[in-house]
Write an enzyme that holds these catalytic residues in place. Structure first.
Site, PDB file in Angstrom:
ATOM      1  CB  ALA A 132      -0.916  -0.005   1.225  1.00 39.95           C
ATOM      2  CG  ASN A 198       0.260  -5.794   6.254  1.00 44.93           C
ATOM      3  OD1 ASN A 198       0.903  -6.803   6.483  1.00 44.93           O
ATOM      4  ND2 ASN A 198      -1.054  -5.752   6.380  1.00 44.93           N
ATOM      5  CG  HIS A 228      -0.392   4.601   3.573  1.00 45.13           C
ATOM      6  ND1 HIS A 228      -0.519   3.904   4.755  1.00 45.13           N
ATOM      7  CD2 HIS A 228      -1.282   4.043   2.728  1.00 45.13           C
ATOM      8  CE1 HIS A 228      -1.441   2.966   4.620  1.00 45.13           C
ATOM      9  NE2 HIS A 228      -1.923   3.037   3.399  1.00 45.13           N
TER      10      HIS A 228
HETATM   11  N1  LIG Z   1       1.559  -5.321   2.365  1.00 45.25           N
HETATM   12  C1  LIG Z   1       0.470  -4.549   2.404  1.00 45.25           C
HETATM   13  O1  LIG Z   1       0.555  -3.332   2.178  1.00 45.25           O
HETATM   14  C2  LIG Z   1      -0.857  -5.173   2.729  1.00 45.25           C
HETATM   15  C3  LIG Z   1      -2.037  -4.438   2.491  1.00 45.25           C
HETATM   16  C4  LIG Z   1      -3.258  -5.046   2.755  1.00 45.25           C
HETATM   17  C5  LIG Z   1      -3.328  -6.325   3.286  1.00 45.25           C
HETATM   18  N2  LIG Z   1      -2.175  -6.992   3.554  1.00 45.25           N
HETATM   19  C6  LIG Z   1      -2.199  -8.328   4.148  1.00 45.25           C
HETATM   20  O2  LIG Z   1      -2.533  -9.273   3.153  1.00 45.25           O
HETATM   21  C7  LIG Z   1      -3.193 -10.393   3.759  1.00 45.25           C
HETATM   22  C8  LIG Z   1      -4.478 -10.737   2.976  1.00 45.25           C
HETATM   23  O3  LIG Z   1      -5.347  -9.607   2.961  1.00 45.25           O
HETATM   24  P1  LIG Z   1      -6.869  -9.767   2.447  1.00 45.25           P
HETATM   25  O4  LIG Z   1      -7.422  -8.385   2.317  1.00 45.25           O
HETATM   26  O5  LIG Z   1      -6.938 -10.698   1.279  1.00 45.25           O
HETATM   27  O6  LIG Z   1      -7.522 -10.475   3.724  1.00 45.25           O
HETATM   28  P2  LIG Z   1      -8.801 -11.457   3.767  1.00 45.25           P
HETATM   29  O7  LIG Z   1      -9.200 -11.514   5.192  1.00 45.25           O
HETATM   30  O8  LIG Z   1      -9.803 -11.047   2.761  1.00 45.25           O
HETATM   31  O9  LIG Z   1      -8.199 -12.874   3.312  1.00 45.25           O
HETATM   32  C9  LIG Z   1      -7.323 -13.644   4.101  1.00 45.25           C
HETATM   33  C10 LIG Z   1      -7.559 -15.096   3.716  1.00 45.25           C
HETATM   34  O10 LIG Z   1      -6.567 -15.924   4.338  1.00 45.25           O
HETATM   35  C11 LIG Z   1      -7.234 -17.145   4.654  1.00 45.25           C
HETATM   36  N3  LIG Z   1      -6.487 -17.935   5.645  1.00 45.25           N
HETATM   37  C12 LIG Z   1      -6.472 -17.788   6.990  1.00 45.25           C
HETATM   38  N4  LIG Z   1      -5.687 -18.751   7.539  1.00 45.25           N
HETATM   39  C13 LIG Z   1      -5.243 -19.520   6.516  1.00 45.25           C
HETATM   40  C14 LIG Z   1      -4.416 -20.673   6.445  1.00 45.25           C
HETATM   41  N5  LIG Z   1      -3.896 -21.233   7.548  1.00 45.25           N
HETATM   42  N6  LIG Z   1      -4.153 -21.213   5.239  1.00 45.25           N
HETATM   43  C15 LIG Z   1      -4.655 -20.661   4.104  1.00 45.25           C
HETATM   44  N7  LIG Z   1      -5.463 -19.563   4.104  1.00 45.25           N
HETATM   45  C16 LIG Z   1      -5.741 -19.002   5.298  1.00 45.25           C
HETATM   46  C17 LIG Z   1      -8.599 -16.719   5.161  1.00 45.25           C
HETATM   47  O11 LIG Z   1      -9.528 -17.799   5.133  1.00 45.25           O
HETATM   48  C18 LIG Z   1      -8.939 -15.622   4.148  1.00 45.25           C
HETATM   49  O12 LIG Z   1      -9.614 -16.167   3.025  1.00 45.25           O
HETATM   50  C19 LIG Z   1      -3.445 -10.009   5.216  1.00 45.25           C
HETATM   51  O13 LIG Z   1      -2.456 -10.577   6.048  1.00 45.25           O
HETATM   52  C20 LIG Z   1      -3.284  -8.497   5.209  1.00 45.25           C
HETATM   53  O14 LIG Z   1      -2.847  -7.991   6.468  1.00 45.25           O
HETATM   54  C21 LIG Z   1      -0.956  -6.456   3.259  1.00 45.25           C
END
Ligand SMILES: NC(=O)c1ccc[n+]([C@@H]2O[C@H](COP(=O)([O-])OP(=O)(O)OC[C@H]3O[C@@H](n4cnc5c(N)ncnc54)[C@H](O)[C@@H]3O)[C@@H](O)[C@H]2O)c1
Length: 275
Positions: A132, A198, A228
C-alpha cells in the site's frame, strides 16, 4: 542459478496462499491477463468454504505437504501472519520462491531469521511487495549515503481503528479532529498494532530497520481513505511522499494499490530469467 524439479517446465506453476480478497483478485488477474493458462493452485484454510469450492483451472489444497507435491515454482502469500510463519518456511526450504504480502509478520525478528535460513537452505528467494506504500526504491537507494530520519505517518478514518488498541486511547465514535493513537518505533507498532503494520514493515525493511523507523498512527475524521505519508532525510537530501489509497471493492480494509503492487511484482518476477 539453482535448479528445481520444475525448472524444465516452460510455464511456471503458481501457488496462491490464502484465497481472501487479495487472493481471489490475484487469481482473476493471473487467469485473465498476467499468465492465462498457467497452472494455479491455492492453499486455503481447512474447513473454510473455499476448501469445498471449485474454480475452473484451480487446484485447491488445505495441506502444505500436498501443495509441495504439486511442485509450485512460485508462491504468493496473501493470507494471515500465521501462514508466513508456518507455511512459507517449508516452501522456501523446498526451493520455492515466495512473494510475501502479510509483511506485518516480519516485525518478528526471530521469524525474519528463520525465513532467511529457510531461503538459504532452499536457495530460494523471499520477495516482499511494496503493497500500500510507495517510494521504497528511493528509500533503499538513500541508505547508501546514510539516513538521518525515516518517519511514517498513517491516517485512517476513526472506524477503521475499531477492534485495535486505539479503542483504549480515545472514543473513536466521538472524536472531532485528528487524534494521535501511537507514536514510537516500527518495532513497537508491530507489537501493539500487528494487523495494521504491513506498511510500517515495508518501510522498515526497505530502510533503516524496525527499531530506527519512526511511526505515527492517527484516527482522522477528516479523511475517508487510508492515507500514508513517508518522510526521509539523509545526506542524499530529503523526500516526502503521500498516498491516498482507495479501498479494494472486495475488502474495505485493503488498499487497491496493494493488489496492483502484487501484480506488478509478479509480472517483474515472470519477466526475469528464472532458474
Ligand atoms: N503489504 C500490504 O501493504 C498489505 C495491504 C493489505 C493487506 N495486507 C495483508 O494481506 C493479507 C491478505 O489480505 P486480504 O485483504 O486478502 O484479507 P482477507 O481476510 O480477505 O483474506 C485472508 C484469507 O486468508 C485465509 N487464511 C487464513 N488462515 C489460513 C491458512 N492457515 N491457510 C490458508 N489460508 C488461510 C482466510 O480464510 C482468508 O480467506 C493479510 O495478512 C493483510 O494484512 C498487506
Amino acid at each position: 542459478m539453482t535448479s528445481s524439479p520444475a525448472s524444465d517446465r516452460s510455464t511456471p506453476r503458481i501457488a496462491i496462499l490464502g484465497l481472501g480478497a487479495i487472493g481471489r483478485n490475484l487469481l482473476a488477474s493471473i487467469q485473465s491477463s498476467i499468465l492465462p493458462g498457467a497452472p494455479v493452485a491455492a492453499l486455503v484454510r481447512a474447513g473454510s468454504t473455499a476448501a469445498h469450492g471449485h474454480a475452473p483451472g484451480l487446484e485447491i489444497f488445505t495441506d502444505t505437504d500436498a501443495l509441495l507435491r504439486w511442485k509450485p515454482d512460485l508462491a504468493v502469500e496473501c493470507a494471515v501472519h500465521e501462514v508466513v510463519s508456518s507455511v512459507v518456511p517449508p516452501l522456501l526450504q523446498a526451493g520455492v520462491d515466495v512473494i510475501v504480502v502479510s509483511l506485518g509478520a516480519l516485525g518478528d525478528a526471530a521469524l525474519r531469521e528463520s525465513l532467511a535460513a529457510a531461503a538459504n537452505a532452499g536457495r530460494a528467494r523471499l520477495i516482499t511487495v511494496s503493497g500500500a506504500i510507495g517510494g521504497l526504491d528511493a528509500l533503499a537507494a538513500a541508505r547508501g549515503a546514510g539516513i538521518r530520519l525515516v518517519r511514517y505517518t498513517g491516517r485512517k478514518p476513526p472506524q477503521a481503528w475499531l477492534g485495535t488498541p486505539a479503542e483504549q486511547v480515545c472514543d473513536l465514535g466521538a472524536i472531532g479532529e485528528a487524534t494521535l493513537l501511537f507514536e514510537g518505533s516500527a518495532a513497537d507498532a508491530a507489537h501493539l498494532y500487528p494487523k495494521n503494520t504491513n506498511v510500517t514493515a515495508a518501510v522498515a525493511l526497505a530502510g533503516v530497520g524496525f527499531e530506527k523507523t519512526g511511526v505515527r498512527l492517527l484516527a482522522d475524521p477528516a479523511v475517508s481513505k487510508n492515507v500514508h505519508e513517508l518522510e526521509v532525510e539523509g545526506d542524499f537530501g530529503r523526500f516526502a511522499i503521500r498516498l491516498e489509497n482507495s479501498a479494494l471493492p472486495e475488502n474495505p480494509k485493503t488498499s487497491w494499490l496493494t493488489t496492483l503492487s502484487i501484480e506488478a511484482e509478479l509480472r517483474k518476477y515472470l519477466a526475469w530469467p528464472r532458474r
